[in-house]
Scaffold this motif. Structure first.
Motif, PDB file in Angstrom:
ATOM      1  N   LEU A   1       0.803  -1.223   0.000  1.00  0.00           N
ATOM      2  CA  LEU A   1       0.000   0.000   0.000  1.00  0.00           C
ATOM      3  C   LEU A   1       0.839   1.277   0.000  1.00  0.00           C
ATOM      4  O   LEU A   1       0.596   2.190  -0.784  1.00  0.00           O
ATOM      5  CB  LEU A   1      -0.959  -0.001   1.193  1.00  0.00           C
ATOM      6  CG  LEU A   1      -1.899   1.202   1.280  1.00  0.00           C
ATOM      7  CD1 LEU A   1      -2.800   1.236   0.053  1.00  0.00           C
ATOM      8  CD2 LEU A   1      -2.710   1.143   2.539  1.00  0.00           C
ATOM      9  N   MET A   2       1.840   1.353   0.872  1.00  0.00           N
ATOM     10  CA  MET A   2       2.651   2.575   0.935  1.00  0.00           C
ATOM     11  C   MET A   2       3.450   2.777  -0.349  1.00  0.00           C
ATOM     12  O   MET A   2       3.685   3.916  -0.763  1.00  0.00           O
ATOM     13  CB  MET A   2       3.601   2.535   2.136  1.00  0.00           C
ATOM     14  CG  MET A   2       2.914   2.508   3.460  1.00  0.00           C
ATOM     15  SD  MET A   2       1.852   3.932   3.651  1.00  0.00           S
ATOM     16  CE  MET A   2       0.607   3.258   4.693  1.00  0.00           C
TER      17      MET A   2
ATOM     18  N   ILE B   1       7.676   3.827   6.823  1.00  0.00           N
ATOM     19  CA  ILE B   1       6.478   3.075   7.238  1.00  0.00           C
ATOM     20  C   ILE B   1       6.391   1.762   6.471  1.00  0.00           C
ATOM     21  O   ILE B   1       6.079   0.716   7.050  1.00  0.00           O
ATOM     22  CB  ILE B   1       5.215   3.941   7.052  1.00  0.00           C
ATOM     23  CG1 ILE B   1       5.238   5.129   8.011  1.00  0.00           C
ATOM     24  CG2 ILE B   1       3.955   3.112   7.253  1.00  0.00           C
ATOM     25  CD1 ILE B   1       4.159   6.153   7.744  1.00  0.00           C
ATOM     26  N   GLN B   2       6.688   1.792   5.176  1.00  0.00           N
ATOM     27  CA  GLN B   2       6.655   0.564   4.376  1.00  0.00           C
ATOM     28  C   GLN B   2       7.706  -0.426   4.867  1.00  0.00           C
ATOM     29  O   GLN B   2       7.456  -1.631   4.888  1.00  0.00           O
ATOM     30  CB  GLN B   2       6.879   0.883   2.897  1.00  0.00           C
ATOM     31  CG  GLN B   2       6.854  -0.338   1.998  1.00  0.00           C
ATOM     32  CD  GLN B   2       5.505  -1.022   1.992  1.00  0.00           C
ATOM     33  OE1 GLN B   2       4.495  -0.397   1.717  1.00  0.00           O
ATOM     34  NE2 GLN B   2       5.479  -2.311   2.275  1.00  0.00           N
TER      35      GLN B   2
ATOM     36  N   ALA C   1       7.352  -6.517   9.580  1.00  0.00           N
ATOM     37  CA  ALA C   1       6.257  -7.246  10.222  1.00  0.00           C
ATOM     38  C   ALA C   1       5.828  -8.443   9.367  1.00  0.00           C
ATOM     39  O   ALA C   1       5.548  -9.522   9.887  1.00  0.00           O
ATOM     40  CB  ALA C   1       5.071  -6.309  10.460  1.00  0.00           C
ATOM     41  N   ALA C   2       5.791  -8.284   8.048  1.00  0.00           N
ATOM     42  CA  ALA C   2       5.447  -9.401   7.166  1.00  0.00           C
ATOM     43  C   ALA C   2       6.526 -10.476   7.207  1.00  0.00           C
ATOM     44  O   ALA C   2       6.223 -11.672   7.175  1.00  0.00           O
ATOM     45  CB  ALA C   2       5.250  -8.897   5.737  1.00  0.00           C
ATOM     46  N   LEU C   3       7.772 -10.063   7.295  1.00  0.00           N
ATOM     47  CA  LEU C   3       8.856 -11.048   7.406  1.00  0.00           C
ATOM     48  C   LEU C   3       8.778 -11.821   8.714  1.00  0.00           C
ATOM     49  O   LEU C   3       9.112 -13.002   8.768  1.00  0.00           O
ATOM     50  CB  LEU C   3      10.216 -10.365   7.275  1.00  0.00           C
ATOM     51  CG  LEU C   3      10.666 -10.014   5.862  1.00  0.00           C
ATOM     52  CD1 LEU C   3      11.933  -9.178   5.899  1.00  0.00           C
ATOM     53  CD2 LEU C   3      10.872 -11.273   5.053  1.00  0.00           C
TER      54      LEU C   3
ATOM     55  N   PHE D   1      10.366  -4.272   1.250  1.00  0.00           N
ATOM     56  CA  PHE D   1      11.438  -3.724   2.079  1.00  0.00           C
ATOM     57  C   PHE D   1      12.593  -3.234   1.210  1.00  0.00           C
ATOM     58  O   PHE D   1      13.110  -2.134   1.420  1.00  0.00           O
ATOM     59  CB  PHE D   1      11.949  -4.770   3.078  1.00  0.00           C
ATOM     60  CG  PHE D   1      12.990  -4.232   4.010  1.00  0.00           C
ATOM     61  CD1 PHE D   1      12.628  -3.516   5.130  1.00  0.00           C
ATOM     62  CD2 PHE D   1      14.343  -4.428   3.753  1.00  0.00           C
ATOM     63  CE1 PHE D   1      13.587  -3.002   5.992  1.00  0.00           C
ATOM     64  CE2 PHE D   1      15.298  -3.909   4.603  1.00  0.00           C
ATOM     65  CZ  PHE D   1      14.925  -3.202   5.726  1.00  0.00           C
ATOM     66  N   GLY D   2      12.992  -4.030   0.232  1.00  0.00           N
ATOM     67  CA  GLY D   2      14.087  -3.627  -0.651  1.00  0.00           C
ATOM     68  C   GLY D   2      13.751  -2.383  -1.452  1.00  0.00           C
ATOM     69  O   GLY D   2      14.580  -1.480  -1.605  1.00  0.00           O
TER      70      GLY D   2
END
Length: 176
Positions: free
Chosen positions: A101-102, A130-131, A137-139, A151-152
């Motif tokens: 989303l971000m 924020i992303q 958190a997803a990791l 993240f990358g």
């Protein structure tokens, strides 16, 4: 009858030298009659102006770091569309889209990078942080694709927009 010693020129003056037979005397070159070309990158300015920002640094075109950040965002949004299409169900596609989303918002902001507003740069860097938090958190939930790719991309955009040439691009005065 003697007329005295031969006349010598004064100390500081030398008689004009004649070139050897068959050669033309050197002609003084007149100043270049044309102004430097507008496309000549070396005409009339510091050749190192593009490497380190200083007080007179005014980039005429978008720096490579800002352009690269824009491309990274658009490619990542394209990857997110492919990821959502391959998710299988509408619920899973919405979940994947929420993970990016971000980056979607940052890609929308990337459309305004040419406007050189510092608020666009600031909002993009905050959204990138924020992303990165969402991706970590997803990791932690073992969702690798929703963690590594966003993240990358967010880290890359954050680093590229924090560079000095990007800062100079967004801080320069705008033309009305």
């Amino acid at each position: 009858m003697s007329f005295g010693p031969p006349q010598q020129p004064p100390y500081a003056q030398q008689p004009p030298q004649q070139p050897p037979y068959g050669q033309q005397p050197p002609y003084p070159h007149p100043p270049y009659p044309y102004p430097p070309h507008a496309n000549d990158p070396y005409a009339g300015h510091d050749p190192y102006a593009g490497y380190a920002p200083h007080a007179g640094y005014d980039p005429a075109v978008m720096p490579d770091s800002v352009r690269t950040a824009r491309i990274v965002l658009w490619v990542t949004v394209g990857v997110s569309v492919l990821h959502a299409a391959a998710a299988g169900s509408a619920y899973a596609a919405g979940y994947v889209t929420g993970g990016y989303l971000m980056l979607w918002v940052m890609a929308l902001l990337a459309s305004f990078y040419a406007s050189r507003r510092s608020g666009v740069r600031g909002a993009s860097t905050v959204l990138a942080v924020i992303q990165m938090v969402f991706a970590v958190a997803a990791l932690s939930r073992m969702q690798v694709l929703l963690g590594v790719i966003p993240f990358g991309a967010a880290l890359t955009v954050f680093i590229l927009l924090r560079r000095d040439d990007a800062r100079a691009w967004f801080a320069r005065p705008r033309t009305p």
